[in-house]
Each structure stands twice: as structure tokens, then as C-alpha cells.
Design a protein around this motif. Structure first.
Motif, mmCIF file in Angstrom:
data_model
loop_
_atom_site.group_PDB
_atom_site.id
_atom_site.type_symbol
_atom_site.label_atom_id
_atom_site.label_comp_id
_atom_site.label_asym_id
_atom_site.label_seq_id
_atom_site.Cartn_x
_atom_site.Cartn_y
_atom_site.Cartn_z
ATOM 1 N N LEU A 254 0.566 -1.228 -0.401
ATOM 2 C CA LEU A 254 0.131 -0.172 -0.060
ATOM 3 C C LEU A 254 1.320 1.133 -0.091
ATOM 4 N N SER A 255 2.338 0.811 0.128
ATOM 5 C CA SER A 255 3.001 1.871 0.407
ATOM 6 C C SER A 255 3.025 2.894 -1.062
ATOM 7 N N LEU A 256 2.632 2.223 -2.319
ATOM 8 C CA LEU A 256 3.117 2.990 -3.289
ATOM 9 C C LEU A 256 1.380 3.068 -4.397
ATOM 10 N N ALA A 257 0.826 3.370 -3.033
ATOM 11 C CA ALA A 257 -0.296 4.121 -3.358
ATOM 12 C C ALA A 257 -0.713 4.789 -3.678
ATOM 13 N N ASN A 258 0.305 6.525 -3.589
ATOM 14 C CA ASN A 258 -0.150 7.641 -4.428
ATOM 15 C C ASN A 258 0.704 7.131 -5.118
ATOM 16 N N ARG A 259 1.622 6.311 -6.129
ATOM 17 C CA ARG A 259 2.038 6.208 -7.300
ATOM 18 C C ARG A 259 0.597 5.286 -7.835
ATOM 19 N N ALA A 260 -0.103 4.897 -6.997
ATOM 20 C CA ALA A 260 -1.371 4.036 -8.127
ATOM 21 C C ALA A 260 -2.261 5.265 -8.295
ATOM 22 N N LEU A 261 -2.449 6.591 -7.339
ATOM 23 C CA LEU A 261 -3.872 7.031 -7.607
ATOM 24 C C LEU A 261 -2.900 8.515 -8.331
ATOM 25 N N LEU A 262 -1.873 8.608 -9.114
ATOM 26 C CA LEU A 262 -1.457 9.408 -9.697
ATOM 27 C C LEU A 262 -1.893 8.698 -11.190
ATOM 28 N N SER A 263 -1.157 7.006 -11.646
ATOM 29 C CA SER A 263 -1.857 6.434 -13.074
ATOM 30 C C SER A 263 -2.571 5.862 -13.374
ATOM 31 N N ASN A 264 -4.285 5.938 -12.294
ATOM 32 C CA ASN A 264 -5.477 4.809 -11.646
ATOM 33 C C ASN A 264 -4.752 3.434 -11.650
ATOM 34 N N THR A 265 -4.100 3.005 -11.231
ATOM 35 C CA THR A 265 -4.077 1.610 -11.573
ATOM 36 C C THR A 265 -4.820 1.318 -10.215
ATOM 37 N N TRP A 266 -6.156 1.315 -9.937
ATOM 38 C CA TRP A 266 -7.318 0.744 -9.262
ATOM 39 C C TRP A 266 -6.968 -0.394 -7.851
ATOM 40 N N TRP A 267 -5.871 -1.313 -8.702
ATOM 41 C CA TRP A 267 -6.088 -2.603 -8.713
ATOM 42 C C TRP A 267 -4.788 -2.823 -7.192
ATOM 43 N N VAL A 268 -4.143 -1.604 -7.775
ATOM 44 C CA VAL A 268 -2.702 -1.652 -6.497
ATOM 45 C C VAL A 268 -3.133 -0.980 -5.784
ATOM 46 N N ILE A 269 -4.255 -0.805 -5.270
ATOM 47 C CA ILE A 269 -4.864 -0.438 -4.192
ATOM 48 C C ILE A 269 -5.575 -1.199 -3.108
ATOM 49 N N ILE A 270 -6.954 -1.515 -4.092
ATOM 50 C CA ILE A 270 -7.770 -2.200 -4.032
ATOM 51 C C ILE A 270 -7.741 -3.247 -3.415
ATOM 52 N N ILE A 271 -7.132 -4.429 -4.038
ATOM 53 C CA ILE A 271 -6.789 -5.598 -4.080
ATOM 54 C C ILE A 271 -6.437 -5.538 -2.074
ATOM 55 N N PRO A 272 -4.575 -5.501 -2.607
ATOM 56 C CA PRO A 272 -4.038 -5.349 -0.714
ATOM 57 C C PRO A 272 -5.082 -4.739 0.180
ATOM 58 N N GLY A 273 -5.692 -3.692 -0.210
ATOM 59 C CA GLY A 273 -6.909 -2.578 0.897
ATOM 60 C C GLY A 273 -7.953 -3.914 1.514
ATOM 61 N N VAL A 274 -8.636 -4.158 0.469
ATOM 62 C CA VAL A 274 -9.327 -5.784 0.880
ATOM 63 C C VAL A 274 -8.406 -6.500 1.377
ATOM 64 N N PHE A 275 -8.206 -6.877 1.150
ATOM 65 C CA PHE A 275 -7.426 -8.326 1.966
ATOM 66 C C PHE A 275 -6.935 -7.580 3.231
ATOM 67 N N LEU A 276 -6.654 -6.731 3.320
ATOM 68 C CA LEU A 276 -6.117 -6.042 5.190
ATOM 69 C C LEU A 276 -7.509 -5.558 5.743
ATOM 70 N N VAL A 277 -8.438 -5.015 5.279
ATOM 71 C CA VAL A 277 -9.112 -4.457 5.804
ATOM 72 C C VAL A 277 -10.416 -6.360 6.302
#
Length: 301
Positions: A254-277
Motif C-alpha cells: 500500500l506504500s505505492l498507493a500515491n503512484r497508483a492514484l496518479l496512474s489510475n491503477t486502482w487494483w494496486v490499492i483495492i486488492i491489498p486493501g480488501v485483504f487487509l480490511v
């Protein structure tokens, strides 16, 4: 003489209703009723998948597939790839190992320090107890995240053991207060006094008489500390102060989330976030069950 088919009694009265016996619930369903079975099964499945990461992964989790940067989920990369070209599906299982291990190790540190400190304070005289509790209150008044940042900056480059130690030594204060309160209630019981008269030292009294009597009261805090530690590690990694990117965990992903937001790669945030939550929710639900059971037993006394 009245016939056999004739009613011997006639029930009368306002709002009279005939009694219909309820169907008996099988004993197995009675045993599991109200228990967090679904949460336990989900947590067990996640832990098992993390243990069997070698067999579930289809790519090297630390490999950089430079020709497949930021690919969305597809048949080759089930959960897609991140900005470094790493396979998120394989990283999920290996990263789960690190995150869950950090949660468990931090929980052990929190439990050892909190229980020991609370027992010492609870069995000490009034002056020592007051000093120890005031010290806990003063340290606990400092935001935990600020303490974490201070220790992380002192210890330098982080690894799994260091981050677990930092989280553990900054999160035991609430547990110590609960243990102290429980010990103060039972320290003058006959069996504790008898053990002291027979020459038992502090560790023996704590192990044989104190801990067994308050373990149910602290189960909720102990179990919840696992989810708290995992979320703390994720927060530090998101801030760039946790595990380095090459050490795979859900937090470092999730530390790469800022890059993911800029590049609109939602799966980089959503998938690890779902497992974590999901992991945090099921652990918290299990902890809530033990809290309710403790309160129910206390109300029945």
C-alpha cells in the motif's frame, strides 16, 4: 362417566392461546450458535493460503516484470501488476505472511509487557502502584503514532523484527491498566495469600493464581492487538517509515498507493486493501465475541 374423546378440561380466559411446543434445536447448532464461525473460517483460509504461498503463487513475488508494468488483472497476472512490474497475486500471499507475523509477534510483546507490568503494579503497595500508573498515563497521553515515529527514526532501517518490537513497546499501556485492575480485585483472596505464606515467589503467584483468573478479561484486548499491530505497520509503510519496498507485506504494497492514484491503477490499492480490511474485521469480530462472553459471565455471577 365421560367418554374417552370428551375433553376433561376447558381452558378459558382472556387472550388464551394454545401451547405449541417449539422444535428442539440440535445440540450441534446450539453449541455454535452465536459464535464467530464465519470469521474463524475466513481467517483460517487467509492464514492457510499465506502458509501455502509457494504453492499458490504463479510468479516470483519479488520479480520485476518490466514488460508488464501496471497491467490490470488478467489471465496471466490474476490481480494485475504494480508500477514496478511485480505480480500482486503472488505478493498478496507472501505479504500476508509478513503482516500476520508482525501482528502476532507484536501481540506477544504487548501481552508479556502489559501482563507483567500490570501484575507488578496490582500487587505493589499504594505508593509504588501510584507511581507506576502515573507513568503509564503520562506515556499513554502521547499519541501512539508519534511514539512510533520517534522510535522508528531512532532505530533506522526497519525489518520485520524491529517493526514488531517498536509496535509492541508502544501499545501495551491499555492492557497493563486492565490487568492491574483485575489483580487489585483478587490479590487478597485466600489462595493468593496462602501461596505467599507457603513461600511462592512473584512469578509463581502470577503464573498459577493471577493469570488464570483474569485471562478471560484480557482476551479481547490481546486478540484486538493483532489487528491494531497490522494496521500500525500498514500506516507506517504508507508514510514511508515502515518496511522497505523490497520486504513484501500488505503495508509495503500500500506504500505505492500515491503512484497508483496518479496512474489510475486502482487494483494496486483495492486488492491489498480488501485483504487487509477483511483480516482486520474478522480478527476484531473474534475479539468482540470473547468480550461479550466475558461480560455475560460477569453478569451471571
Amino acid at each position: 362417566m365421560a367418554g374417552r374423546n370428551e375433553e376433561r378440561f376447558i381452558m378459558v380466559g382472556a387472550n388464551y392461546k394454545s401451547h405449541i411446543p417449539k422444535e428442539k434445536i440440535p445440540s450441534f447448532w446450539k453449541k455454535i450458535k452465536g459464535k464467530p464461525i464465519i470469521s474463524v473460517l475466513i481467517l483460517a483460509a487467509i492464514v492457510l493460503c499465506c502458509i501455502l504461498a509457494e504453492y499458490l503463487s504463479n510468479h516470483d513475488p519479488s520479480g520485476f516484470y518490466l514488460s508488464n508494468l501496471n497491467e490490470p488483472p488478467n489471465s496471466e497476472f490474476y490481480f494485475g501488476t504494480d508500477s514496478l512490474g511485480r505480480d500482486i497475486y503472488s505478493m498478496i500471499w507472501y505479504g500476508g505472511r509478513a503482516s500476520i507475523f508482525i501482528g502476532i509477534l507484536s501481540m506477544v510483546i504487548i501481552t508479556v509487557i502489559g501482563v507483567t507490568y500490570g501484575c507488578i503494579s496490582g500487587t505493589a503497595n499504594a505508593k509504588v502502584d501510584a507511581v507506576m500508573m502515573r507513568a503509564v498515563e503520562i506515556i499513554n497521553s502521547i499519541p501512539s503514532l508519534l511514539l512510533l515515529l520517534l522510535l522508528v527514526s531512532i532505530m533506522g532501517k526497519q525489518d520485520i523484527l524491529k517493526i514488531s518490537f517498536v509496535i509492541g513497546v508502544t501499545s501495551w499501556f491499555a492492557l497493563a491498566r486492565i490487568v492491574r485492575s483485575e489483580v487489585r480485585q483478587i490479590r487478597n483472596c485466600e489462595y493468593v495469600l496462602a501461596a505467599r505464606c507457603m513461600g511462592a515467589n512473584f512469578l509463581q503467584v502470577m503464573h498459577r493464581h493471577l493469570i488464570p483468573n483474569f485471562v478471560s478479561a484480557i482476551l479481547f484486548v490481546v486478540i484486538s492487538s493483532i489487528s491494531t499491530s497490522i494496521s500500525m505497520e500498514s500506516t507506517l509503510s504508507f508514510l514511508g517509515l515502515g518496511l522497505p519496498v523490497n520486504v513484501i507485506s500488505w503495508g509495503s504494497m500500500l506504500s505505492l498507493a500515491n503512484r497508483a492514484l496518479l496512474s489510475n491503477t486502482w487494483w494496486v490499492i483495492i486488492i491489498p486493501g480488501v485483504f487487509l480490511v477483511i483480516t482486520l474485521l474478522v480478527i476484531t469480530n473474534i475479539g468482540n465475541y470473547f468480550r461479550k462472553e466475558t461480560n455475560r459471565k460477569a453478569s451471571n455471577l
